[in-house]
Design an enzyme around this catalytic site. Structure first.
Site, PDB file in Angstrom:
ATOM      1  N   LYS A 143       1.087  -1.076  -0.414  1.00 62.41           N
ATOM      2  CA  LYS A 143      -0.043   0.298   0.116  1.00 62.41           C
ATOM      3  C   LYS A 143       0.940   1.124   0.373  1.00 62.41           C
ATOM      4  O   LYS A 143       1.900   1.076   1.099  1.00 62.41           O
ATOM      5  CB  LYS A 143      -0.868   0.232   1.010  1.00 62.41           C
ATOM      6  CG  LYS A 143      -2.086   1.281   1.528  1.00 62.41           C
ATOM      7  CD  LYS A 143      -2.835   1.473   2.488  1.00 62.41           C
ATOM      8  CE  LYS A 143      -3.299   1.616   3.678  1.00 62.41           C
ATOM      9  NZ  LYS A 143      -3.193   2.942   2.901  1.00 62.41           N
ATOM     10  N   GLY A 191      -7.460   9.960   9.983  1.00 56.66           N
ATOM     11  CA  GLY A 191      -7.397   9.645  10.979  1.00 56.66           C
ATOM     12  C   GLY A 191      -8.386  10.958  11.598  1.00 56.66           C
ATOM     13  O   GLY A 191      -9.030  11.197  12.372  1.00 56.66           O
ATOM     14  N   ALA A 204      -9.506   6.064   4.357  1.00 57.21           N
ATOM     15  CA  ALA A 204      -9.109   6.881   4.721  1.00 57.21           C
ATOM     16  C   ALA A 204     -10.268   7.338   4.679  1.00 57.21           C
ATOM     17  O   ALA A 204     -11.215   8.121   4.084  1.00 57.21           O
ATOM     18  CB  ALA A 204      -7.864   7.553   4.502  1.00 57.21           C
ATOM     19  N   GLY A 205     -10.123   8.537   6.362  1.00 57.99           N
ATOM     20  CA  GLY A 205     -11.641   9.558   7.161  1.00 57.99           C
ATOM     21  C   GLY A 205     -12.312   8.753   6.721  1.00 57.99           C
ATOM     22  O   GLY A 205     -13.612   9.732   7.266  1.00 57.99           O
ATOM     23  N   ASN A 208      -9.284   1.840  10.138  1.00 56.69           N
ATOM     24  CA  ASN A 208      -8.355   2.360  10.711  1.00 56.69           C
ATOM     25  C   ASN A 208      -8.754   2.709  12.112  1.00 56.69           C
ATOM     26  O   ASN A 208      -9.249   2.190  13.110  1.00 56.69           O
ATOM     27  CB  ASN A 208      -6.911   2.436  10.951  1.00 56.69           C
ATOM     28  CG  ASN A 208      -5.809   2.289  11.308  1.00 56.69           C
ATOM     29  OD1 ASN A 208      -4.628   1.769  11.873  1.00 56.69           O
ATOM     30  ND2 ASN A 208      -6.029   2.212  13.085  1.00 56.69           N
ATOM     31  N   THR A 209      -8.456   4.834  11.732  1.00 55.96           N
ATOM     32  CA  THR A 209      -8.707   5.143  13.628  1.00 55.96           C
ATOM     33  C   THR A 209     -10.475   4.907  14.234  1.00 55.96           C
ATOM     34  O   THR A 209     -10.424   4.736  15.413  1.00 55.96           O
ATOM     35  CB  THR A 209      -8.850   6.055  13.104  1.00 55.96           C
ATOM     36  OG1 THR A 209      -7.055   6.381  12.187  1.00 55.96           O
ATOM     37  CG2 THR A 209      -9.204   7.388  13.804  1.00 55.96           C
TER      38      THR A 209
HETATM   39  C1  DXP Z   1      -3.915   2.534   9.019  1.00 57.56           C
HETATM   40  C2  DXP Z   1      -3.757   3.012   6.763  1.00 57.56           C
HETATM   41  O1  DXP Z   1      -2.731   3.038   6.087  1.00 57.56           O
HETATM   42  C3  DXP Z   1      -4.125   4.553   6.889  1.00 57.56           C
HETATM   43  O2  DXP Z   1      -2.971   5.324   6.985  1.00 57.56           O
HETATM   44  C4  DXP Z   1      -5.222   4.513   6.430  1.00 57.56           C
HETATM   45  O3  DXP Z   1      -5.569   5.542   5.320  1.00 57.56           O
HETATM   46  C5  DXP Z   1      -6.973   4.607   7.459  1.00 57.56           C
HETATM   47  O4  DXP Z   1      -7.304   5.839   7.763  1.00 57.56           O
HETATM   48  P1  DXP Z   1      -8.634   5.879   9.109  1.00 57.56           P
HETATM   49  O5  DXP Z   1      -6.955   6.203  10.136  1.00 57.56           O
HETATM   50  O6  DXP Z   1      -8.863   8.088   8.605  1.00 57.56           O
HETATM   51  O7  DXP Z   1      -8.656   5.287   8.510  1.00 57.56           O
END
Ligand code: DXP
Length: 257
Positions: free
Chosen positions: A96, A157, A184-185, A206-207
């Site tokens: 990635k 994040g 992300a987001g 992730n976040t």
């Molecule tokens: C874990 C990872 O690869 C992050 O860089 C990804 O882009 C997830 O983003 P969030 O934490 O906003 O879900």
């Protein structure tokens, strides 16, 4: 099933492994999410402060496919070196590719991203590029050898959810046959449902799970939301209308006596 570089997966949730309260909670969240792919940073702080060998052993123990990432890289040379280290460490050609270009928004540097994708693809890597919803960047990444695109829906994040629905819709229309993973987001299960309803193939997050009050329960909620969004997309959603339409058609007048 979703096919990514020749690998078939049934779960459409890809899970990040950073910032969990403990390794045990990370492992339980991964299990409850049903994910078949986790992404791992070689550079970022790891779950519960674990680093190096112990953390990577934990990841291997999850029994899922690893998608190493180049989080924290700001230059082509740094990203290429990190990708090569990841290939050696995890024995996978998947990467990635994150190439951060802006300090506040963590927006990817699309120019360097394309260049790094070209170098890595030529070296046999199977590249998952973290990009924006820019259509031209998408085309260049495909020309560079990528067979998957991973647009953001909001900065990493932020948990802000889809900020440019028209842009995401345009991306889906522009690349109908390319696996598109929103990365992300995403902050809430309803955000994940919304992008799956647009026809995206999967979600990486992730976040929103790692930072939840109960990460394993949130992981499960996301898994269910993604399935619902996918089912709704396939079932054929109605376009919204401006004018009311009676849901119960009336013919003539009712007879009550
Ligand atoms: C874990 C990872 O690869 C992050 O860089 C990804 O882009 C997830 O983003 P969030 O934490 O906003 O879900």
């Amino acid at each position: 099933m979703l096919e990514l570089y020749g690998t078939q997966v049934s779960s459409r949730l890809l899970l990040g492994t950073a910032r969990y309260p403990s390794p045990a909670i990370l492992a339980e969240a991964a299990r409850r999410s049903g994910t078949e792919i986790v992404t791992v940073s070689l550079r970022r702080e790891t779950a519960g402060g674990r680093t190096g060998g112990a953390f990577f052993e934990l990841i291997r123990g999850l029994g899922v496919r690893v998608l190493p990432n180049t989080a924290g890289c700001h230059s082509v040379s740094e990203a290429v070196l990190t990708a090569k280290m990841a290939r050696d460490l995890f024995g996978t050609s998947w990467i990635k590719l994150e190439l951060i270009g802006h300090h506040d928004t963590l927006q990817p540097d699309l120019f360097q991203l394309v260049e790094a994708a070209r170098i890595l693809s030529a070296d046999g890597f199977e590249v998952f590029p973290y990009t924006t919803d820019d259509l031209v960047a998408g085309e260049r990444l495909l020309a560079a050898g990528c067979k998957v695109l991973m647009p953001w829906c909001a900065p990493i994040g932020t948990a802000a959810g889809p900020q440019n629905v028209s842009g995401l819709r345009a991306m889906r229309a522009e690349f109908p046959d390319i696996p598109l993973i929103v990365d992300a987001g995403i902050g809430r299960p309803s955000h994940a449902t919304a992008v799956m309803e647009l026809g995206f193939d999967a979600v990486l997050l992730n976040t929103a799970v790692a930072g939840a009050g109960d990460p394993p329960a949130m992981a499960e909620a996301f898994a269910e939301a993604i399935i619902a969004g996918r089912k709704a997309h396939r079932a054929g959603l109605l376009p919204p209308r401006d004018m009311a339409v009676p849901s119960t058609p009336v013919i003539g007048k009712g007879v009550f006596a």
